[in-house]
Design a protein around this motif. Structure first.
Motif, PDB file in Angstrom:
ATOM      1  N   PHE A 123       6.408   2.042   4.085  1.00 15.21           N
ATOM      2  CA  PHE A 123       5.097   2.650   3.886  1.00 15.21           C
ATOM      3  C   PHE A 123       4.537   2.557   2.469  1.00 15.21           C
ATOM      4  N   PHE A 124       5.384   2.252   1.485  1.00 18.70           N
ATOM      5  CA  PHE A 124       4.930   2.311   0.099  1.00 18.70           C
ATOM      6  C   PHE A 124       5.190   1.032  -0.684  1.00 18.70           C
ATOM      7  N   ASP A 125       5.364  -0.089   0.025  1.00 17.62           N
ATOM      8  CA  ASP A 125       5.519  -1.391  -0.605  1.00 17.62           C
ATOM      9  C   ASP A 125       6.599  -1.378  -1.691  1.00 17.62           C
ATOM     10  N   ASP A 126       7.688  -0.672  -1.409  1.00 17.02           N
ATOM     11  CA  ASP A 126       8.822  -0.530  -2.341  1.00 17.02           C
ATOM     12  C   ASP A 126       8.420   0.057  -3.693  1.00 17.02           C
ATOM     13  N   SER A 127       7.387   0.874  -3.713  1.00 16.61           N
ATOM     14  CA  SER A 127       6.890   1.446  -4.963  1.00 16.61           C
ATOM     15  C   SER A 127       7.128   2.959  -5.024  1.00 16.61           C
ATOM     16  N   PRO A 128       8.082   3.398  -5.854  1.00 15.44           N
ATOM     17  CA  PRO A 128       8.275   4.835  -6.029  1.00 15.44           C
ATOM     18  C   PRO A 128       7.014   5.523  -6.548  1.00 15.44           C
ATOM     19  N   ALA A 129       6.232   4.816  -7.362  1.00 18.10           N
ATOM     20  CA  ALA A 129       4.999   5.403  -7.895  1.00 18.10           C
ATOM     21  C   ALA A 129       4.011   5.701  -6.766  1.00 18.10           C
ATOM     22  N   GLU A 130       3.894   4.792  -5.798  1.00 10.64           N
ATOM     23  CA  GLU A 130       3.001   5.027  -4.654  1.00 10.64           C
ATOM     24  C   GLU A 130       3.456   6.245  -3.865  1.00 10.64           C
ATOM     25  N   LEU A 131       4.749   6.374  -3.663  1.00  8.91           N
ATOM     26  CA  LEU A 131       5.294   7.535  -2.965  1.00  8.91           C
ATOM     27  C   LEU A 131       4.967   8.810  -3.736  1.00  8.91           C
ATOM     28  N   ALA A 132       5.221   8.792  -5.034  1.00 10.65           N
ATOM     29  CA  ALA A 132       4.959   9.973  -5.866  1.00 10.65           C
ATOM     30  C   ALA A 132       3.480  10.345  -5.858  1.00 10.65           C
ATOM     31  N   MET A 133       2.604   9.354  -5.926  1.00  6.50           N
ATOM     32  CA  MET A 133       1.162   9.646  -5.911  1.00  6.50           C
ATOM     33  C   MET A 133       0.769  10.324  -4.599  1.00  6.50           C
ATOM     34  N   ASN A 134       1.370   9.897  -3.501  1.00 11.28           N
ATOM     35  CA  ASN A 134       1.081  10.535  -2.218  1.00 11.28           C
ATOM     36  C   ASN A 134       1.641  11.950  -2.169  1.00 11.28           C
ATOM     37  N   LEU A 135       2.803  12.147  -2.733  1.00 14.88           N
ATOM     38  CA  LEU A 135       3.398  13.489  -2.771  1.00 14.88           C
ATOM     39  C   LEU A 135       2.590  14.436  -3.648  1.00 14.88           C
ATOM     40  N   LEU A 136       2.016  13.903  -4.702  1.00  9.03           N
ATOM     41  CA  LEU A 136       1.301  14.741  -5.668  1.00  9.03           C
ATOM     42  C   LEU A 136      -0.184  14.893  -5.357  1.00  9.03           C
ATOM     43  N   ASP A 137      -0.661  14.273  -4.300  1.00  8.46           N
ATOM     44  CA  ASP A 137      -2.067  14.388  -3.920  1.00  8.46           C
ATOM     45  C   ASP A 137      -2.370  15.842  -3.559  1.00  8.46           C
ATOM     46  N   PRO A 138      -3.190  16.527  -4.366  1.00  9.74           N
ATOM     47  CA  PRO A 138      -3.439  17.950  -4.113  1.00  9.74           C
ATOM     48  C   PRO A 138      -4.139  18.216  -2.782  1.00  9.74           C
TER      49      PRO A 138
END
Length: 132
Positions: free
Chosen positions: A91-106
């Motif tokens: 789901f995140f193209d092997d990008s931890p940053a993409e995952l984190a951005m989704n987790l941090l989306d207020p």
């Protein structure tokens, strides 16, 4: 060697494994009680047998009892890492940053101040390790 990819699980197998991870070990009746849908005892026993055959769970006879106890074969931290790798790839193209951005989306999640502080500490520690 146990299979760790979520691809090896059917929906029911995944649900049963979630119960085993949450409880640590469980009887057939305990797993049956935890499953969201009505599933009969024999079907749960067969399902747990499949998990044992796949190397995902182990089974032992409870001391002094007639029932068996099932438990996950691999520790939860190892299973989490495997599931996270699969989640990142899928789901995140092997990008931890993409995952984190989704987790941090207020708009999507409410993360406590304590969790944010913990995340920041982990980011700072990771950054410090990158510099060394």
């Amino acid at each position: 060697m146990p299979q760790t990819s979520t691809e090896t699980y059917s929906k029911k197998e995944r649900q049963a494994m979630e119960v085993l991870y949450r409880l640590g070990q469980a009887t057939v009746a305990q797993v049956q009680a935890e499953l969201s849908e009505e599933t009969n005892y024999s079907a749960v026993r067969a399902l747990l047998g499949v998990l044992v055959d796949k190397g995902l769970a182990s089974v032992v006879k409870a001391d002094g009892a007639r029932h068996y106890l099932y438990s996950p074969k691999e520790p939860v931290h190892k299973a989490r890492k495997g599931a996270l790798r699969k989640l990142l790839a899928t789901f995140f193209d092997d990008s931890p940053a993409e995952l984190a951005m989704n987790l941090l989306d207020p708009a999507q999640n409410k993360i406590s101040v304590e969790e944010l502080e913990k995340l920041q500490q982990m980011i700072d520690a990771h950054r410090a390790n990158q510099k060394n």
